[in-house]
Design a protein around this motif. Structure first.
Motif, PDB file in Angstrom:
ATOM      1  N   PHE A  21      41.472  43.901  30.416  1.00  0.00           N
ATOM      2  CA  PHE A  21      42.674  44.690  30.663  1.00  0.00           C
ATOM      3  C   PHE A  21      43.017  44.487  32.127  1.00  0.00           C
ATOM      4  O   PHE A  21      42.144  44.553  32.989  1.00  0.00           O
ATOM      5  CB  PHE A  21      42.437  46.183  30.402  1.00  0.00           C
ATOM      6  CG  PHE A  21      43.567  47.031  30.901  1.00  0.00           C
ATOM      7  CD1 PHE A  21      44.717  47.188  30.158  1.00  0.00           C
ATOM      8  CD2 PHE A  21      43.493  47.633  32.147  1.00  0.00           C
ATOM      9  CE1 PHE A  21      45.776  47.949  30.646  1.00  0.00           C
ATOM     10  CE2 PHE A  21      44.541  48.394  32.643  1.00  0.00           C
ATOM     11  CZ  PHE A  21      45.693  48.547  31.881  1.00  0.00           C
ATOM     12  N   PHE A  22      44.279  44.232  32.422  1.00  0.00           N
ATOM     13  CA  PHE A  22      44.666  44.066  33.821  1.00  0.00           C
ATOM     14  C   PHE A  22      46.121  44.456  33.996  1.00  0.00           C
ATOM     15  O   PHE A  22      46.889  44.530  33.044  1.00  0.00           O
ATOM     16  CB  PHE A  22      44.453  42.624  34.291  1.00  0.00           C
ATOM     17  CG  PHE A  22      45.503  41.669  33.820  1.00  0.00           C
ATOM     18  CD1 PHE A  22      46.590  41.365  34.621  1.00  0.00           C
ATOM     19  CD2 PHE A  22      45.427  41.093  32.564  1.00  0.00           C
ATOM     20  CE1 PHE A  22      47.575  40.499  34.182  1.00  0.00           C
ATOM     21  CE2 PHE A  22      46.404  40.235  32.119  1.00  0.00           C
ATOM     22  CZ  PHE A  22      47.479  39.931  32.922  1.00  0.00           C
ATOM     23  N   PHE A  23      46.471  44.710  35.235  1.00  0.00           N
ATOM     24  CA  PHE A  23      47.869  44.890  35.567  1.00  0.00           C
ATOM     25  C   PHE A  23      48.123  44.379  36.977  1.00  0.00           C
ATOM     26  O   PHE A  23      47.212  44.304  37.801  1.00  0.00           O
ATOM     27  CB  PHE A  23      48.328  46.347  35.409  1.00  0.00           C
ATOM     28  CG  PHE A  23      47.691  47.322  36.360  1.00  0.00           C
ATOM     29  CD1 PHE A  23      48.278  47.625  37.581  1.00  0.00           C
ATOM     30  CD2 PHE A  23      46.503  47.959  36.016  1.00  0.00           C
ATOM     31  CE1 PHE A  23      47.691  48.544  38.447  1.00  0.00           C
ATOM     32  CE2 PHE A  23      45.919  48.879  36.876  1.00  0.00           C
ATOM     33  CZ  PHE A  23      46.509  49.167  38.095  1.00  0.00           C
ATOM     34  N   PRO A  36      44.911  45.808  46.016  1.00  0.00           N
ATOM     35  CA  PRO A  36      44.896  44.392  45.645  1.00  0.00           C
ATOM     36  C   PRO A  36      45.962  44.050  44.599  1.00  0.00           C
ATOM     37  O   PRO A  36      46.427  44.912  43.860  1.00  0.00           O
ATOM     38  CB  PRO A  36      43.485  44.196  45.087  1.00  0.00           C
ATOM     39  CG  PRO A  36      42.673  45.211  45.819  1.00  0.00           C
ATOM     40  CD  PRO A  36      43.576  46.409  45.921  1.00  0.00           C
ATOM     41  N   ASP A  37      46.316  42.774  44.533  1.00  0.00           N
ATOM     42  CA  ASP A  37      47.400  42.298  43.679  1.00  0.00           C
ATOM     43  C   ASP A  37      47.157  42.523  42.193  1.00  0.00           C
ATOM     44  O   ASP A  37      48.074  42.881  41.453  1.00  0.00           O
ATOM     45  CB  ASP A  37      47.632  40.804  43.914  1.00  0.00           C
ATOM     46  CG  ASP A  37      48.064  40.522  45.337  1.00  0.00           C
ATOM     47  OD1 ASP A  37      49.113  41.044  45.737  1.00  0.00           O
ATOM     48  OD2 ASP A  37      47.344  39.787  46.034  1.00  0.00           O
ATOM     49  N   LEU A  38      45.953  42.272  41.739  1.00  0.00           N
ATOM     50  CA  LEU A  38      45.631  42.403  40.320  1.00  0.00           C
ATOM     51  C   LEU A  38      44.439  43.337  40.143  1.00  0.00           C
ATOM     52  O   LEU A  38      43.392  43.138  40.766  1.00  0.00           O
ATOM     53  CB  LEU A  38      45.316  41.036  39.703  1.00  0.00           C
ATOM     54  CG  LEU A  38      46.482  40.047  39.679  1.00  0.00           C
ATOM     55  CD1 LEU A  38      45.990  38.641  39.388  1.00  0.00           C
ATOM     56  CD2 LEU A  38      47.516  40.476  38.649  1.00  0.00           C
ATOM     57  N   ILE A  39      44.624  44.319  39.296  1.00  0.00           N
ATOM     58  CA  ILE A  39      43.566  45.279  38.977  1.00  0.00           C
ATOM     59  C   ILE A  39      43.114  44.966  37.557  1.00  0.00           C
ATOM     60  O   ILE A  39      43.939  44.872  36.643  1.00  0.00           O
ATOM     61  CB  ILE A  39      44.073  46.732  39.066  1.00  0.00           C
ATOM     62  CG1 ILE A  39      44.705  47.004  40.439  1.00  0.00           C
ATOM     63  CG2 ILE A  39      42.962  47.716  38.736  1.00  0.00           C
ATOM     64  CD1 ILE A  39      43.779  46.829  41.616  1.00  0.00           C
ATOM     65  N   CYS A  40      41.817  44.826  37.372  1.00  0.00           N
ATOM     66  CA  CYS A  40      41.294  44.305  36.112  1.00  0.00           C
ATOM     67  C   CYS A  40      40.074  45.110  35.665  1.00  0.00           C
ATOM     68  O   CYS A  40      39.279  45.560  36.487  1.00  0.00           O
ATOM     69  CB  CYS A  40      40.912  42.841  36.354  1.00  0.00           C
ATOM     70  SG  CYS A  40      40.200  41.965  34.976  1.00  0.00           S
ATOM     71  N   CYS A  41      39.951  45.267  34.368  1.00  0.00           N
ATOM     72  CA  CYS A  41      38.728  45.801  33.781  1.00  0.00           C
ATOM     73  C   CYS A  41      38.234  44.770  32.781  1.00  0.00           C
ATOM     74  O   CYS A  41      38.960  44.371  31.872  1.00  0.00           O
ATOM     75  CB  CYS A  41      38.994  47.138  33.088  1.00  0.00           C
ATOM     76  SG  CYS A  41      37.475  47.892  32.448  1.00  0.00           S
ATOM     77  N   TYR A  42      37.016  44.321  32.966  1.00  0.00           N
ATOM     78  CA  TYR A  42      36.428  43.314  32.086  1.00  0.00           C
ATOM     79  C   TYR A  42      35.057  43.795  31.637  1.00  0.00           C
ATOM     80  O   TYR A  42      34.158  43.965  32.458  1.00  0.00           O
ATOM     81  CB  TYR A  42      36.310  41.968  32.809  1.00  0.00           C
ATOM     82  CG  TYR A  42      35.625  40.912  31.992  1.00  0.00           C
ATOM     83  CD1 TYR A  42      36.188  40.458  30.803  1.00  0.00           C
ATOM     84  CD2 TYR A  42      34.419  40.367  32.387  1.00  0.00           C
ATOM     85  CE1 TYR A  42      35.556  39.490  30.041  1.00  0.00           C
ATOM     86  CE2 TYR A  42      33.784  39.400  31.641  1.00  0.00           C
ATOM     87  CZ  TYR A  42      34.357  38.963  30.461  1.00  0.00           C
ATOM     88  OH  TYR A  42      33.729  38.012  29.700  1.00  0.00           O
ATOM     89  N   LYS A  86      38.250  32.459  37.267  1.00  0.00           N
ATOM     90  CA  LYS A  86      37.474  32.034  36.097  1.00  0.00           C
ATOM     91  C   LYS A  86      35.971  32.122  36.389  1.00  0.00           C
ATOM     92  O   LYS A  86      35.205  32.598  35.566  1.00  0.00           O
ATOM     93  CB  LYS A  86      37.836  30.604  35.702  1.00  0.00           C
ATOM     94  CG  LYS A  86      39.185  30.476  35.046  1.00  0.00           C
ATOM     95  CD  LYS A  86      39.486  29.030  34.709  1.00  0.00           C
ATOM     96  CE  LYS A  86      40.865  28.872  34.106  1.00  0.00           C
ATOM     97  NZ  LYS A  86      41.187  27.480  33.769  1.00  0.00           N
ATOM     98  N   LYS A  87      35.555  31.657  37.556  1.00  0.00           N
ATOM     99  CA  LYS A  87      34.134  31.692  37.915  1.00  0.00           C
ATOM    100  C   LYS A  87      33.614  33.133  37.987  1.00  0.00           C
ATOM    101  O   LYS A  87      32.500  33.422  37.555  1.00  0.00           O
ATOM    102  CB  LYS A  87      33.901  30.991  39.255  1.00  0.00           C
ATOM    103  CG  LYS A  87      34.030  29.493  39.171  1.00  0.00           C
ATOM    104  CD  LYS A  87      33.819  28.840  40.528  1.00  0.00           C
ATOM    105  CE  LYS A  87      34.043  27.350  40.455  1.00  0.00           C
ATOM    106  NZ  LYS A  87      33.919  26.694  41.771  1.00  0.00           N
ATOM    107  N   ILE A  88      34.433  34.025  38.520  1.00  0.00           N
ATOM    108  CA  ILE A  88      34.026  35.430  38.640  1.00  0.00           C
ATOM    109  C   ILE A  88      33.887  36.055  37.251  1.00  0.00           C
ATOM    110  O   ILE A  88      32.890  36.712  36.947  1.00  0.00           O
ATOM    111  CB  ILE A  88      35.026  36.208  39.512  1.00  0.00           C
ATOM    112  CG1 ILE A  88      34.928  35.728  40.963  1.00  0.00           C
ATOM    113  CG2 ILE A  88      34.796  37.720  39.412  1.00  0.00           C
ATOM    114  CD1 ILE A  88      36.100  36.126  41.841  1.00  0.00           C
ATOM    115  N   ILE A  89      34.883  35.839  36.393  1.00  0.00           N
ATOM    116  CA  ILE A  89      34.825  36.381  35.034  1.00  0.00           C
ATOM    117  C   ILE A  89      33.625  35.807  34.281  1.00  0.00           C
ATOM    118  O   ILE A  89      32.892  36.552  33.610  1.00  0.00           O
ATOM    119  CB  ILE A  89      36.149  36.094  34.278  1.00  0.00           C
ATOM    120  CG1 ILE A  89      37.325  36.845  34.915  1.00  0.00           C
ATOM    121  CG2 ILE A  89      36.019  36.416  32.789  1.00  0.00           C
ATOM    122  CD1 ILE A  89      37.258  38.345  34.823  1.00  0.00           C
TER     123      ILE A  89
END
Length: 93
Positions: A21-23, A36-42, A86-89
């Motif tokens: 989920f991101f926005f 930050p520019d993109l907030i994400c939940c993974y 990609k590497k972080i995810i």
């Protein structure tokens, strides 16, 4: 490549990634400065991506916000390409 072009590529990747989920944080008078520019939940992990070009630099307020997110137990990183995201995810899988 412009920062907004990098953001678009990252958004495309995140949309295609399961369990994400991101926005996009939109700045301006109604946004919160330094977010930050993109907030994400993974997979239950909070990740904030501050997107910069190869020569872009974070502001003092962005640096403070990143440190506050890290102190709270989230992940906050400056990224300069979709490959870095990609590497972080993948590392959090």
């Amino acid at each position: 490549m412009l920062e907004r072009e990098i953001v678009v590529k990252i958004q495309k990747y995140l949309k295609e990634t399961p369990n994400v989920f991101f926005f996009k944080e939109h700045g301006g008078q109604y946004g919160t400065a330094g977010i930050p520019d993109l907030i994400c939940c993974y997979k239950g992990k909070f990740i904030a991506f501050e997107v910069k070009t190869d020569i872009g630099k974070t502001t003092v307020l962005q640096q403070i916000t990143i440190k506050r997110i890290l102190k709270a137990g989230g992940y906050a990183v400056v990224v300069r390409s979709v490959e870095e995201v990609k590497k972080i995810i993948q590392a959090l899988s």
